[in-house]
Structures are given as structure tokens and as C-alpha cells.
Design a protein around this motif. Structure first.
Motif, PDB file in Angstrom:
ATOM      1  N   THR A   4       0.825  -1.211   0.000  1.00  0.00           N
ATOM      2  CA  THR A   4       0.000   0.000   0.000  1.00  0.00           C
ATOM      3  C   THR A   4       0.855   1.256   0.000  1.00  0.00           C
ATOM      4  O   THR A   4       0.401   2.315  -0.410  1.00  0.00           O
ATOM      5  N   ASN A   7       3.477   3.252  -4.769  1.00  0.00           N
ATOM      6  CA  ASN A   7       2.537   4.010  -5.590  1.00  0.00           C
ATOM      7  C   ASN A   7       2.210   3.201  -6.852  1.00  0.00           C
ATOM      8  O   ASN A   7       2.635   3.554  -7.954  1.00  0.00           O
ATOM      9  N   ASN A   9      -0.697   1.567  -9.266  1.00  0.00           N
ATOM     10  CA  ASN A   9      -2.104   1.617  -9.674  1.00  0.00           C
ATOM     11  C   ASN A   9      -2.515   0.220 -10.133  1.00  0.00           C
ATOM     12  O   ASN A   9      -2.212  -0.188 -11.248  1.00  0.00           O
ATOM     13  N   THR A  12      -8.468  -2.381 -11.968  1.00  0.00           N
ATOM     14  CA  THR A  12      -9.724  -2.523 -11.230  1.00  0.00           C
ATOM     15  C   THR A  12     -10.733  -3.388 -11.973  1.00  0.00           C
ATOM     16  O   THR A  12     -11.723  -3.811 -11.385  1.00  0.00           O
TER      17      THR A  12
END
Length: 171
Positions: A4, A7, A9, A12
Motif C-alpha cells: 500500500t 505508488n 495503480n 480494477t
């Protein structure tokens, strides 16, 4: 490592079906939330044909099988008696190639019950784990009645029971 703080991404949505993705607690595995995702089907078929040592079933052939509606290992065997010939509509498939695929599927591999279960690609259940779960069970009926095993963790047993149920319902 605490991912976490990185950084990163994370994706999703599933690149195959667009459903949301699930990231496990340790952030070591990302899976699609859609149990009907083509990625699962592809992986399950791929694992099965590798186990039975069926020649000719590379990624391209498996993707072509998915495109004609073959979504599971059981579909693959049903298709071997007819539907598989729909591949002739696609480039590169003639009677000779399709008959070779059918012949490879109809080989009778010999395997233990634990290896068979592992080949079904139930999450977290490899051959050794399957052997421990089923113990002395010697038939599919006996496996159907397994609900717990004191030597196996609760999450693993839950994964096995849910996966085994899904496989039975698929067939």
C-alpha cells in the motif's frame, strides 16, 4: 512488504470480461470476480489438456474453442462428439486437424483421484492437498460427502467444497 506504500495503480477491471477484480489480503493475487469469465475457462481447459498430455491444444486453439462456445472441460468432451467441428468455420481448421484434437481428447489417461481433482483447477488445491483432503476416498460419491477434514484449514476446505460443488454443477 507493505504494497500500500508503493505508488502502484492496480487494475480494477478484468481485461477479459470487464468485471471487477479481487485483490487478496496479502496483495499477492488478483482474480476476476466473475466465475464465468473466459479467463477461468481458458485456464481450466489449459490445465486439463496439459494433465492428460493432449497434443495440439495451445493457447490459440483454446481461444478458438472458447469462441465457438466451449467454456469448460465438460463442454470439451461433449463438443468432441460434434460441436468441435464448428472450428472448420475458422481459418486453419480442416477435418484432419479437428480429428486429431478429438483423438487426443479420447485418450484414456491414467491418474489418481487426487491428480484428477488437482487437474480441475480448484483454487488452492494442488495434488498433494487434494490427496490430504480426500484421504481414503476412492470414488466421486465419497468425495461428494466430504465436508471437513481436521488436518486441513477451514479456508482451504471451504475453497475445496465450493470448487468441487461448482465442478459438479458444471458437468
Amino acid at each position: 512488504m507493505d504494497f500500500t506504500k508503493l505508488n502502484i495503480n492496480f487494475p480494477t477491471s478484468c481485461p477479459i470480461c470487464g468485471s471487477s477484480l479481487i485483490i487478496n489480503d496479502k496483495m499477492t493475487k488478483i482474480t476476476c470476480s466473475n466465475p464465468c469469465c473466459g479467463g477461468y475457462a481458458s485456464g481450466n481447459i489449459s490445465k486439463w489438456v496439459a494433465l492428460i498430455k493432449a497434443d495440439g491444444f495451445g493457447d490459440a486453439v483454446i481461444n478458438d474453442l472458447l469462441s465457438i462456445g466451449i467454456k469448460s472441460v465438460s463442454d470439451l468432451y461433449v463438443a468432441a462428439d460434434g460441436k468441435i467441428f464448428e472450428l472448420k468455420k475458422l481459418d486453419g481448421y480442416g477435418d484432419k486437424k479437428i480429428n486429431k484434437l478429438v483423438s487426443e481428447l479420447k485418450k484414456k489417461p491414467s491418474m489418481t483421484l487426487a491428480k484428477f481433482i488437482a487437474a480441475l483447477n480448484i483454487e488452492s488445491i494442488a495434488e498433494k492437498k487434494a490427496a490430504k483432503i480426500i484421504g481414503n476416498a476412492s470414488s466421486l460419491e465419497e468425495i461428494n460427502s466430504i465436508k471437513s477434514n481436521p488436518e486441513i484449514g477451514e479456508k482451504t476446505m471451504e475453497a475445496f467444497c465450493n470448487g468441487w460443488k461448482a465442478v459438479r454443477e458444471e458437468a
